[in-house]
Write a protein that holds these residues in place. Sequence first.
Motif, PDB file in Angstrom:
ATOM      1  N   ILE A 213       0.856  -1.185   0.000  1.00 23.67           N
ATOM      2  CA  ILE A 213       0.000   0.000   0.000  1.00 23.67           C
ATOM      3  C   ILE A 213       0.889   1.230   0.000  1.00 23.67           C
ATOM      4  CG2 ILE A 213      -1.865   1.222   1.182  1.00 23.67           C
ATOM      5  CD1 ILE A 213      -2.371  -1.448   2.722  1.00 23.67           C
ATOM      6  N   SER A 214       0.644   2.146  -0.916  1.00 15.93           N
ATOM      7  CA  SER A 214       1.396   3.394  -0.980  1.00 15.93           C
ATOM      8  C   SER A 214       0.706   4.447  -0.122  1.00 15.93           C
ATOM      9  CB  SER A 214       1.477   3.879  -2.430  1.00 15.93           C
ATOM     10  OG  SER A 214       2.051   5.171  -2.492  1.00 15.93           O
ATOM     11  N   LEU A 215       1.463   5.059   0.799  1.00 10.90           N
ATOM     12  CA  LEU A 215       0.950   6.106   1.680  1.00 10.90           C
ATOM     13  C   LEU A 215       1.758   7.374   1.432  1.00 10.90           C
ATOM     14  CD1 LEU A 215       0.728   3.971   4.950  1.00 10.90           C
ATOM     15  CD2 LEU A 215      -1.106   4.422   3.299  1.00 10.90           C
ATOM     16  N   VAL A 216       1.080   8.458   1.047  1.00 13.21           N
ATOM     17  CA  VAL A 216       1.768   9.690   0.671  1.00 13.21           C
ATOM     18  C   VAL A 216       1.079  10.878   1.322  1.00 13.21           C
ATOM     19  CG1 VAL A 216       2.536  11.170  -1.226  1.00 13.21           C
ATOM     20  CG2 VAL A 216       2.404   8.692  -1.567  1.00 13.21           C
ATOM     21  N   ASN A 217       1.885  11.747   1.945  1.00 13.90           N
ATOM     22  CA  ASN A 217       1.370  12.989   2.507  1.00 13.90           C
ATOM     23  C   ASN A 217       1.560  14.095   1.474  1.00 13.90           C
ATOM     24  OD1 ASN A 217       0.682  15.281   3.882  1.00 13.90           O
ATOM     25  ND2 ASN A 217       2.216  15.074   5.502  1.00 13.90           N
ATOM     26  N   LYS A 218       0.462  14.532   0.870  1.00 20.56           N
ATOM     27  CA  LYS A 218       0.514  15.604  -0.113  1.00 20.56           C
ATOM     28  C   LYS A 218       0.036  16.937   0.457  1.00 20.56           C
ATOM     29  CE  LYS A 218       2.110  13.991  -4.043  1.00 20.56           C
ATOM     30  NZ  LYS A 218       3.322  14.606  -4.644  1.00 20.56           N
ATOM     31  N   SER A 219      -0.215  16.978   1.749  1.00 23.70           N
ATOM     32  CA  SER A 219      -0.699  18.203   2.376  1.00 23.70           C
ATOM     33  C   SER A 219       0.468  19.008   2.928  1.00 23.70           C
ATOM     34  CB  SER A 219      -1.693  17.871   3.497  1.00 23.70           C
ATOM     35  OG  SER A 219      -1.059  17.157   4.531  1.00 23.70           O
ATOM     36  N   THR A 220       0.163  20.151   3.507  1.00 21.23           N
ATOM     37  CA  THR A 220       1.201  21.042   4.044  1.00 21.23           C
ATOM     38  C   THR A 220       1.383  20.868   5.541  1.00 21.23           C
ATOM     39  OG1 THR A 220      -0.437  22.802   4.310  1.00 21.23           O
ATOM     40  CG2 THR A 220       0.804  22.761   2.243  1.00 21.23           C
ATOM     41  N   GLU A 221       0.669  19.908   6.130  1.00 22.98           N
ATOM     42  CA  GLU A 221       0.809  19.632   7.556  1.00 22.98           C
ATOM     43  C   GLU A 221       1.180  18.169   7.767  1.00 22.98           C
ATOM     44  OE1 GLU A 221      -2.852  19.380   9.918  1.00 22.98           O
ATOM     45  OE2 GLU A 221      -3.979  19.592   8.052  1.00 22.98           O
ATOM     46  N   THR A 222       1.643  17.881   8.959  1.00 21.37           N
ATOM     47  CA  THR A 222       1.988  16.502   9.277  1.00 21.37           C
ATOM     48  C   THR A 222       0.734  15.641   9.315  1.00 21.37           C
ATOM     49  OG1 THR A 222       3.942  17.155  10.537  1.00 21.37           O
ATOM     50  CG2 THR A 222       3.014  14.993  11.012  1.00 21.37           C
ATOM     51  N   VAL A 223       0.831  14.485   8.694  1.00 20.70           N
ATOM     52  CA  VAL A 223      -0.256  13.506   8.690  1.00 20.70           C
ATOM     53  C   VAL A 223      -0.058  12.540   9.851  1.00 20.70           C
ATOM     54  CG1 VAL A 223      -0.950  11.368   7.525  1.00 20.70           C
ATOM     55  CG2 VAL A 223      -0.985  13.524   6.284  1.00 20.70           C
ATOM     56  N   THR A 224      -1.134  12.259  10.575  1.00 21.54           N
ATOM     57  CA  THR A 224      -1.110  11.184  11.581  1.00 21.54           C
ATOM     58  C   THR A 224      -2.311  10.287  11.349  1.00 21.54           C
ATOM     59  OG1 THR A 224      -2.319  12.486  13.240  1.00 21.54           O
ATOM     60  CG2 THR A 224       0.099  12.573  13.309  1.00 21.54           C
ATOM     61  N   ALA A 225      -2.121   9.003  11.597  1.00 21.21           N
ATOM     62  CA  ALA A 225      -3.187   8.031  11.402  1.00 21.21           C
ATOM     63  C   ALA A 225      -2.877   6.795  12.228  1.00 21.21           C
ATOM     64  CB  ALA A 225      -3.303   7.655   9.920  1.00 21.21           C
ATOM     65  N   LEU A 226      -3.884   5.956  12.412  1.00 21.27           N
ATOM     66  CA  LEU A 226      -3.694   4.634  13.003  1.00 21.27           C
ATOM     67  C   LEU A 226      -3.823   3.601  11.889  1.00 21.27           C
ATOM     68  CD1 LEU A 226      -5.759   4.866  16.322  1.00 21.27           C
ATOM     69  CD2 LEU A 226      -3.302   5.267  15.978  1.00 21.27           C
ATOM     70  N   VAL A 227      -2.883   2.662  11.863  1.00 22.02           N
ATOM     71  CA  VAL A 227      -2.877   1.622  10.842  1.00 22.02           C
ATOM     72  C   VAL A 227      -3.000   0.273  11.546  1.00 22.02           C
ATOM     73  CG1 VAL A 227      -1.596   0.566   8.950  1.00 22.02           C
ATOM     74  CG2 VAL A 227      -1.454   3.042   9.322  1.00 22.02           C
ATOM     75  N   PHE A 228      -4.040  -0.489  11.207  1.00 22.27           N
ATOM     76  CA  PHE A 228      -4.298  -1.781  11.809  1.00 22.27           C
ATOM     77  C   PHE A 228      -3.977  -2.885  10.801  1.00 22.27           C
ATOM     78  CE2 PHE A 228      -7.074   1.262  13.834  1.00 22.27           C
ATOM     79  CZ  PHE A 228      -7.123   0.895  15.165  1.00 22.27           C
ATOM     80  N   ASP A 229      -3.158  -3.838  11.215  1.00 23.93           N
ATOM     81  CA  ASP A 229      -2.907  -5.054  10.437  1.00 23.93           C
ATOM     82  C   ASP A 229      -3.729  -6.160  11.089  1.00 23.93           C
ATOM     83  OD1 ASP A 229      -1.721  -7.075   8.819  1.00 23.93           O
ATOM     84  OD2 ASP A 229      -0.292  -7.489  10.422  1.00 23.93           O
ATOM     85  N   LEU A 230      -4.687  -6.709  10.336  1.00 17.30           N
ATOM     86  CA  LEU A 230      -5.702  -7.588  10.915  1.00 17.30           C
ATOM     87  C   LEU A 230      -5.739  -8.940  10.224  1.00 17.30           C
ATOM     88  CD1 LEU A 230      -8.407  -4.787  10.985  1.00 17.30           C
ATOM     89  CD2 LEU A 230      -7.305  -5.760  13.024  1.00 17.30           C
ATOM     90  N   PRO A 231      -6.162  -9.978  10.937  1.00 13.32           N
ATOM     91  CA  PRO A 231      -6.241 -11.301  10.321  1.00 13.32           C
ATOM     92  C   PRO A 231      -7.358 -11.407   9.283  1.00 13.32           C
ATOM     93  CG  PRO A 231      -7.180 -11.342  12.524  1.00 13.32           C
ATOM     94  CD  PRO A 231      -6.562  -9.995  12.354  1.00 13.32           C
TER      95      PRO A 231
END
Length: 231
Positions: A213-231
């Motif tokens: 999965i490609s994750l890219v921050n194209k905004s002008t602020e810091t990106v934060t997120a929660l990423v879950f790896d699930l069965p």
Amino acid sequence: MITIRHSQDRGRFNFGWLDTRHSFSFGEYYDPQHMNFSALRVINEDVIQPGAGFPTHGHRDMEIITYVLDGAIEHKDSAGNTEILPAGEFQLMSAGDGILHSEYNPSSKDDLHLLQIWIQPHTPGGVPGYQQKAFDKQHGLTTIATESGDNGTLKIKQDAVLHHLMLKPEMDLDYETSRERSTYIHQITGNLLVDNVEITPGDAAKVTEQSRISLVNKSTETVTALVFDLP
């Protein structure tokens, strides 16, 4: 395959003391299309007024993670834990075969803003447990919870991994997973491109049958997120 769950499509209730948004069916919000995603059962985004909170109530057979975004929460439970969880820290309460707890905003003037996450354990019952930790969150991925509890992570009773994602403007990350696994991304701040599909705060991306999965921050602020790896 990527499916987007937009913030405005979540269930929302405002009780005065509590303004809450539900990503999955919870309480008075029922949507048969959004009951869970793999072992992920609940993501509630709560804003709790000063001095208000949830009185003593019970849980069992659930791994309950709380992440405070702003303010602090006062936690008390029947196992004898009395703790203050400030902004930026993570708490894991394993309900096991049953536990009572209460959660309050101890401030007299500031709102409390938090995410509460429920993950179904792979094995019911067991002794309830409590863990709390502040992580040194780095740009990229910081692993918060794992089944093994290795490397200082919170130990969760499920074959699942929780990461905290932080990307500076123009920063990108290739997230490797397995086609047999599921990935759930809950956006907290900034705008994130998930394989060129944009998500904004409160949105979620459900990803299945992909190995990268490609994750890219194209905004002008810091990106934060929660990423879950699930069965």
